[in-house]
Structure formats: C-alpha cells, structure tokens
Design an enzyme around this catalytic site. Structure first.
Site, PDB file in Angstrom:
ATOM      1  N   ASP A 285       4.486 -22.257 -41.667  1.00 36.37           N
ATOM      2  CA  ASP A 285       4.708 -22.383 -40.380  1.00 36.37           C
ATOM      3  C   ASP A 285       3.710 -23.276 -39.625  1.00 36.37           C
ATOM      4  O   ASP A 285       4.031 -23.749 -38.518  1.00 36.37           O
ATOM      5  CB  ASP A 285       4.761 -21.018 -39.552  1.00 36.37           C
ATOM      6  CG  ASP A 285       6.138 -20.114 -39.900  1.00 36.37           C
ATOM      7  OD1 ASP A 285       6.847 -20.558 -40.543  1.00 36.37           O
ATOM      8  OD2 ASP A 285       5.676 -18.880 -39.705  1.00 36.37           O
TER       9      ASP A 285
ATOM     10  N   ARG B 216      12.273 -21.258 -28.842  1.00 38.01           N
ATOM     11  CA  ARG B 216      12.216 -20.125 -29.406  1.00 38.01           C
ATOM     12  C   ARG B 216      10.940 -19.419 -29.758  1.00 38.01           C
ATOM     13  O   ARG B 216      10.783 -18.174 -30.018  1.00 38.01           O
ATOM     14  CB  ARG B 216      13.447 -20.167 -30.661  1.00 38.01           C
ATOM     15  CG  ARG B 216      14.575 -20.602 -30.544  1.00 38.01           C
ATOM     16  CD  ARG B 216      15.377 -20.567 -31.677  1.00 38.01           C
ATOM     17  NE  ARG B 216      15.089 -19.425 -32.689  1.00 38.01           N
ATOM     18  CZ  ARG B 216      15.069 -19.513 -34.069  1.00 38.01           C
ATOM     19  NH1 ARG B 216      15.545 -20.476 -34.515  1.00 38.01           N
ATOM     20  NH2 ARG B 216      14.936 -18.375 -34.727  1.00 38.01           N
TER      21      ARG B 216
ATOM     22  N   CYS C 179      19.720 -21.123 -43.405  1.00 34.42           N
ATOM     23  CA  CYS C 179      19.442 -21.614 -41.991  1.00 34.42           C
ATOM     24  C   CYS C 179      18.747 -22.889 -42.169  1.00 34.42           C
ATOM     25  O   CYS C 179      18.683 -23.517 -43.494  1.00 34.42           O
ATOM     26  CB  CYS C 179      18.490 -20.482 -41.333  1.00 34.42           C
ATOM     27  SG  CYS C 179      17.122 -20.545 -42.137  1.00 34.42           S
TER      28      CYS C 179
ATOM     29  N   ARG D  23      17.278 -18.809 -47.555  1.00 32.89           N
ATOM     30  CA  ARG D  23      16.577 -17.750 -47.280  1.00 32.89           C
ATOM     31  C   ARG D  23      17.624 -16.236 -47.611  1.00 32.89           C
ATOM     32  O   ARG D  23      18.010 -15.749 -46.522  1.00 32.89           O
ATOM     33  CB  ARG D  23      16.379 -17.744 -45.681  1.00 32.89           C
ATOM     34  CG  ARG D  23      15.220 -18.774 -45.435  1.00 32.89           C
ATOM     35  CD  ARG D  23      14.826 -18.975 -43.926  1.00 32.89           C
ATOM     36  NE  ARG D  23      13.969 -17.818 -43.370  1.00 32.89           N
ATOM     37  CZ  ARG D  23      13.497 -17.898 -42.016  1.00 32.89           C
ATOM     38  NH1 ARG D  23      14.075 -18.455 -41.311  1.00 32.89           N
ATOM     39  NH2 ARG D  23      12.609 -17.174 -41.715  1.00 32.89           N
TER      40      ARG D  23
ATOM     41  N   LYS E  30       4.921 -14.013 -31.837  1.00 31.56           N
ATOM     42  CA  LYS E  30       6.477 -13.908 -32.044  1.00 31.56           C
ATOM     43  C   LYS E  30       6.634 -12.817 -33.112  1.00 31.56           C
ATOM     44  O   LYS E  30       7.657 -12.097 -33.007  1.00 31.56           O
ATOM     45  CB  LYS E  30       7.034 -15.167 -32.190  1.00 31.56           C
ATOM     46  CG  LYS E  30       8.502 -15.096 -32.658  1.00 31.56           C
ATOM     47  CD  LYS E  30       9.293 -16.563 -32.615  1.00 31.56           C
ATOM     48  CE  LYS E  30       9.061 -17.331 -34.115  1.00 31.56           C
ATOM     49  NZ  LYS E  30       9.705 -16.835 -34.988  1.00 31.56           N
ATOM     50  N   ASN E  31       6.313 -13.134 -34.238  1.00 26.19           N
ATOM     51  CA  ASN E  31       6.597 -12.607 -35.360  1.00 26.19           C
ATOM     52  C   ASN E  31       6.056 -11.185 -35.634  1.00 26.19           C
ATOM     53  O   ASN E  31       6.152 -10.505 -36.716  1.00 26.19           O
ATOM     54  CB  ASN E  31       6.255 -13.576 -36.777  1.00 26.19           C
ATOM     55  CG  ASN E  31       7.138 -14.981 -36.980  1.00 26.19           C
ATOM     56  OD1 ASN E  31       8.145 -14.861 -36.236  1.00 26.19           O
ATOM     57  ND2 ASN E  31       6.855 -15.697 -37.808  1.00 26.19           N
TER      58      ASN E  31
HETATM   59  N1  EPU Z   1      13.356 -14.497 -49.749  1.00 27.06           N
HETATM   60  C1  EPU Z   1      14.525 -14.102 -50.571  1.00 27.06           C
HETATM   61  N2  EPU Z   1      14.893 -13.001 -50.475  1.00 27.06           N
HETATM   62  C2  EPU Z   1      14.764 -12.007 -49.568  1.00 27.06           C
HETATM   63  C3  EPU Z   1      13.760 -12.435 -48.619  1.00 27.06           C
HETATM   64  C4  EPU Z   1      13.252 -13.581 -48.884  1.00 27.06           C
HETATM   65  O1  EPU Z   1      14.786 -14.984 -51.644  1.00 27.06           O
HETATM   66  O2  EPU Z   1      15.427 -11.054 -49.536  1.00 27.06           O
HETATM   67  C5  EPU Z   1      12.759 -15.593 -49.909  1.00 27.06           C
HETATM   68  C6  EPU Z   1      13.059 -16.408 -48.813  1.00 27.06           C
HETATM   69  O3  EPU Z   1      14.108 -17.373 -48.999  1.00 27.06           O
HETATM   70  C7  EPU Z   1      11.635 -17.624 -48.960  1.00 27.06           C
HETATM   71  C8  EPU Z   1      10.519 -16.403 -49.311  1.00 27.06           C
HETATM   72  O4  EPU Z   1      11.367 -15.316 -49.872  1.00 27.06           O
HETATM   73  O5  EPU Z   1      11.819 -18.425 -49.773  1.00 27.06           O
HETATM   74  C9  EPU Z   1       9.689 -15.969 -48.021  1.00 27.06           C
HETATM   75  O6  EPU Z   1      10.424 -15.565 -47.183  1.00 27.06           O
HETATM   76  P1  EPU Z   1      10.002 -14.276 -46.301  1.00 27.06           P
HETATM   77  O7  EPU Z   1      11.188 -13.444 -46.416  1.00 27.06           O
HETATM   78  O8  EPU Z   1       8.740 -14.022 -46.371  1.00 27.06           O
HETATM   79  O9  EPU Z   1      10.358 -15.022 -44.789  1.00 27.06           O
HETATM   80  P2  EPU Z   1      11.077 -14.202 -43.348  1.00 27.06           P
HETATM   81  O10 EPU Z   1      10.640 -12.904 -43.614  1.00 27.06           O
HETATM   82  O11 EPU Z   1      12.355 -14.540 -43.481  1.00 27.06           O
HETATM   83  C10 EPU Z   1       9.037 -14.772 -41.896  1.00 27.06           C
HETATM   84  C11 EPU Z   1       8.861 -15.374 -40.477  1.00 27.06           C
HETATM   85  C12 EPU Z   1       9.043 -17.012 -40.752  1.00 27.06           C
HETATM   86  C13 EPU Z   1       8.111 -17.376 -41.750  1.00 27.06           C
HETATM   87  C14 EPU Z   1       7.954 -16.845 -43.088  1.00 27.06           C
HETATM   88  C15 EPU Z   1       6.890 -17.084 -44.238  1.00 27.06           C
HETATM   89  C16 EPU Z   1       9.656 -13.850 -39.070  1.00 27.06           C
HETATM   90  C17 EPU Z   1      10.433 -13.271 -37.919  1.00 27.06           C
HETATM   91  N3  EPU Z   1       9.855 -14.803 -39.503  1.00 27.06           N
HETATM   92  O12 EPU Z   1      10.279 -15.148 -42.333  1.00 27.06           O
HETATM   93  O13 EPU Z   1       8.702 -17.424 -39.477  1.00 27.06           O
HETATM   94  O14 EPU Z   1       8.125 -18.766 -41.813  1.00 27.06           O
HETATM   95  O15 EPU Z   1       7.959 -15.292 -42.789  1.00 27.06           O
HETATM   96  O16 EPU Z   1       5.803 -16.767 -43.657  1.00 27.06           O
HETATM   97  O17 EPU Z   1       8.336 -13.042 -39.244  1.00 27.06           O
HETATM   98  C18 EPU Z   1       9.001 -19.294 -37.897  1.00 27.06           C
HETATM   99  O18 EPU Z   1       8.213 -18.346 -37.210  1.00 27.06           O
HETATM  100  O19 EPU Z   1       9.178 -20.382 -37.285  1.00 27.06           O
HETATM  101  C19 EPU Z   1       9.367 -18.734 -39.183  1.00 27.06           C
HETATM  102  C20 EPU Z   1      10.420 -19.139 -39.794  1.00 27.06           C
END
Ligand code: EPU
Length: 422
Positions: A309, A401, A119, A124, A23-24
């Site tokens: 995850d 999802r 969320c 996030r 998915k990701n």
């Molecule tokens: N963060 C910030 N600011 C930003 C971006 C991130 O503070 O601009 C923080 C987040 O709040 C979090 C940390 O950085 O505390 C890491 O978050 P990240 O940005 O890596 O998460 P994401 O990109 O939103 C993806 C996956 C998630 C997975 C996380 C961590 C996708 C579509 N989603 O989310 O997947 O948990 O990386 O590995 O790739 C899931 O599949 O169930 C899922 C939630």
C-alpha cells in the site's frame, strides 16, 4: 459531478498533520457489531468513503448506527438482522464488504454475499476466505454471483492453514471462529498491525484469542460476545504517504499520532534513501537528511515487509532520485497503474513483469492525470506536489475512499491544492 484535485507544485509540505484512524482496521472493527446484540462504540474512526459504504451495508443488514457530529465516534448495535444478503451494489463499491461473511455465518448461521469480481489492482481471489469457512463447518456455494453460506448450527473449531497470508481472509476467519464450538488454529496468518488490533477489540468483547501479531493464531470459541468501546489505531499507510510527501517536496512534517513501530521496514528504506523518520513524543518527524535522494531497491511483502500500500507513493519519490531503483510488486499482479501516469509527468520508468525500473529524473512536470485505485491516485498527488507547474488528478473519489480531507490536510501544511468539480 466528478471531483478532481488541482495542485500547483514546488511548495514544501511543512508543519504537522494529524494522522487519522486506520481505514483497514476501521472496516473489520465496524463489522464486529454483527457478532453481538450489545452495542459497540468505536472512536477515532476515519471519515472516509469506504467507511460510509460499509455503514450503508450494515444499516441495510439491520444495524442501528449512531455517528457523532465530528463523524469519528460510531456506536453500532445489531439486535436483530433484517437481512443476511450483502448485495452486489455494496460489494462492487468496496471489496472489503466480504468481511461481513464470517460474522454473519458465526452468529446468524447464514450469509449471502455478492461475489467480489476482479478489481483494479488484480484478480484478488477470495478462495481462502471460503476455504476457511468450509473448514469451520459451513456449507458454502457460489450461485448466481453470490457466495451463499449456511451453517447447520454453531461453527466448529478447526485448523486453517493458509497457503499465503491474507489480511481480510485472516480477519474473516477469526470473526467466524470466535463463536465456534472448540478451538481454531490459523496457521500462516497475516501479521499486519490491524490484525492484533482487531483481536484486542474482539478480546474486549469477551473473545478468547491468542497468538495475534504472530503467524499462528489460536481462537477458543465462546458462546456469545458482549459490547465494548475501542479506539481505532492510527493509519500507518496514511502516515507513510505523508512522510513521502514531505520528502518529495523537501519539506518537514510531524506525523502526529503515527506509530513508528508499525512502519519499521518502510522507514528503514526511506532512511537509506536519505529521508529521516524520527520517532518523537507525539508521532514521527519526516524530512530529507540530504539534498539528494538515493535510489533504493524494494520488494513488497506481507508485514513486516515493505507494504504494497506504499509502493506507488515510494515510486513517485524514487522518480526523483539520483540513481536507478528496482521496485518489485509481489502482492498484487496489477498494481502499476500509476506508472504510465507518472511517465506522463516526466518520470522514467520501465516495467518488466512485476518489477518497475525507476531511473531518477531532475524534475517532474505538472499534467492532467488519472489513476484507478486509492494508492496509485495518491502517488500522483505526491508527484504533483513535487512537480513544476500545475497537476490535476482526476477521479478524486478514489483518494476519498482512503484519505480523510486530503486537500485540507495538505493545505494546512502549506501545499497549494484545491478540490475542483469538473
Ligand atoms: N488472495 C487469494 N485468495 C484469497 C485472499 C487473498 O489469492 O482468498 C491473494 C490476493 O489476491 C493477494 C494476496 O492474497 O495476491 C494478499 O491479499 P490479501 O487478502 O492480504 O489482501 P486483502 O485482505 O484483500 C488488505 C487490504 C489492502 C492491502 C492488502 C495487502 C483491507 C480492507 N485491505 O486487502 O488494502 O493492500 O491487505 O496488505 O484491509 C488499500 O488500503 O488500498 C488496500 C488495497
């Protein structure tokens, strides 16, 4: 009508399960269509609610989409955009819609994406996505709940130094920088396997990116990208989830297509807990090495650490261990929603800040439960499979999802599960 999954527990999961495409990776991979006027074909795309949501958004933006009968091959072409606005309704359903921001600004010089709110698993932020776009020369404003970004011309290569590694933030920055003028360096980039996979796809489209899979990624901007075909890698989180399900039910499962190398730290932990995950010719074989499960402490961390995850699923497993495990969630501040529900099933878990102390119990009992995100919900399914009696996990749409045909896949391995409408 809302759907639930009804589980009659106590049956081991045995046999083989086909692991779907990730998915990701599928989500950012679909978005690459916005970077070229030529067509991009993706194979091994998982048939998931999140993929359908994103295809809905791309279609709204003007992408022409063809989906094969089995839903796993998707051909996309974005000759001209109809709109540069990603409305609230799409982003509300799925935060990953933010991934259109970088490519829209890179190729179309403009984007307006609804600001994703908090969320279920935490606040996030997206400050790092915005910071990166600004460094590349875009003018970004937050107005009326939207992120409005505009570039005067081509974006310009820059040094982007992330304070924390962000997965979609790294992906967004790469996709913004591929068409920029000059070289971009991303420092403290995320290293999850989906990032090098996305880069492989982009390089196949003519991008010039190196360093992917390490924490420093370098992108030499090019003037345009062309079409390509690409096969989505297997979903390591789905594979890890089924490994835990096999262990929790004392079953034995072949995880077909699972890439063992993508789950090394997770499999190491499972091994210490008494669960074997052996690499085989066509995937991974997961089973309990001993009757009893040992309690093993973990802390979630960015890749290559223990994946956030898989934290909820692992907690369901540790609920059945013979000791006390401490599980610390370091990535998201609110990712323990499964805890009260697991406790309703008889688990013994206490939360202290970002750490859950899980004291193993002899057995779990079936119950009606509900959770509010993909991974928390699936941990309740695992608990239900291992529990005595009947469990109903409500709001199946969270699981749909991120898990393709979960009820059918589990039934094929002998589980007594059915999808019901309530
Ligand atoms: N963060 C910030 N600011 C930003 C971006 C991130 O503070 O601009 C923080 C987040 O709040 C979090 C940390 O950085 O505390 C890491 O978050 P990240 O940005 O890596 O998460 P994401 O990109 O939103 C993806 C996956 C998630 C997975 C996380 C961590 C996708 C579509 N989603 O989310 O997947 O948990 O990386 O590995 O790739 C899931 O599949 O169930 C899922 C939630």
């Amino acid at each position: 009508m809302l759907q639930s999954i009804r589980i009659r527990g106590g049956v081991g999961l045995n046999g083989a399960v086909d692991i779907s495409g990730a998915k990701n990776l599928a989500l950012p991979a679909l978005v690459t269509t916005l970077l070229t006027s030529e067509s991009v074909t993706l194979t091994n795309v998982p048939d998931l609610a999140d993929v359908r949501s994103l295809l809905g958004l791309l279609s709204h933006l003007g992408t022409d989409i063809k989906i094969s009968d089995d839903k796993h091959t998707v051909t996309l072409q974005t000759k001209n955009l109809r709109d540069v606005v990603a409305p609230y309704d799409f982003v509300r359903k799925m935060r990953a819609s933010i991934l259109v921001l970088g490519p829209l600004v890179a190729r179309h010089r403009m984007a307006s994406v609804s600001f994703p709110g908090g969320c279920a698993i935490g606040t996030r932020g997206i400050d790092l996505h915005i910071k990166a776009l600004r460094l590349l020369g875009a003018d970004v404003k937050i107005e009326n709940g939207y992120i409005n970004a505009e570039a005067p011309g081509r974006l310009t290569g820059a040094e982007i130094n992330f304070s924390i590694p962000t997965v979609t933030g790294t992906e967004n920055s790469i996709m913004a920088a591929v068409l920029a003028n000059g070289t971009t360096t991303i420092i403290n980039a995320a290293m999850e396997p989906e990032i090098p996979a996305l880069v492989e796809l982009l390089n196949g489209m003519g991008a010039r990116i190196t360093g992917h899979g390490t924490s420093v990624i370098s992108i030499d901007g090019v003037e345009s990208l062309h079409g390509t075909s690409y096969e989505v890698i297997p979903d390591r989180i789905e594979a890890g989830t089924y490994a835990v399900a096999a262990a929790a039910t004392c079953g034995k499962l072949i995880l077909k297509n699972c890439n063992h190398g993508h789950l090394l730290s997770f499999f190491e932990t499972l091994h210490a807990a008494g669960v074997a995950c052996d690499a085989t010719d066509d995937g991974v074989l997961a089973y309990r090495r001993s009757n009893e499960l040992c309690a093993v402490d973990i802390q979630t961390a960015p890749y290559p650490g223990f994946p956030t995850d898989l934290q909820a699923q692992y907690m369901a497993l540790m609920s059945l261990s013979t000791g006390t495990a401490s599980i610390t969630e370091n990535i998201f501040e609110n990712r323990f929603m499964h805890v009260p529900e697991l406790c309703r099933m008889g688990a013994n878990i206490a939360i202290h800040g970002k750490t859950a102390i899980v004291t193993g119990v002899k057995k779990l009992n079936g119950a009606q439960v509900m959770a509010t995100d993909i991974r928390a919900s699936v941990s309740l399914v695992i608990a239900g499979l291992a529990a005595e009696g009947e469990t109903v996990v409500n709001r199946l749409y969270h699981i749909d999802r991120g898990y393709e045909n979960i009820d059918e896949k589990m039934r094929n391995c002998g589980a007594d599960v059915e999808r019901i409408s309530v």
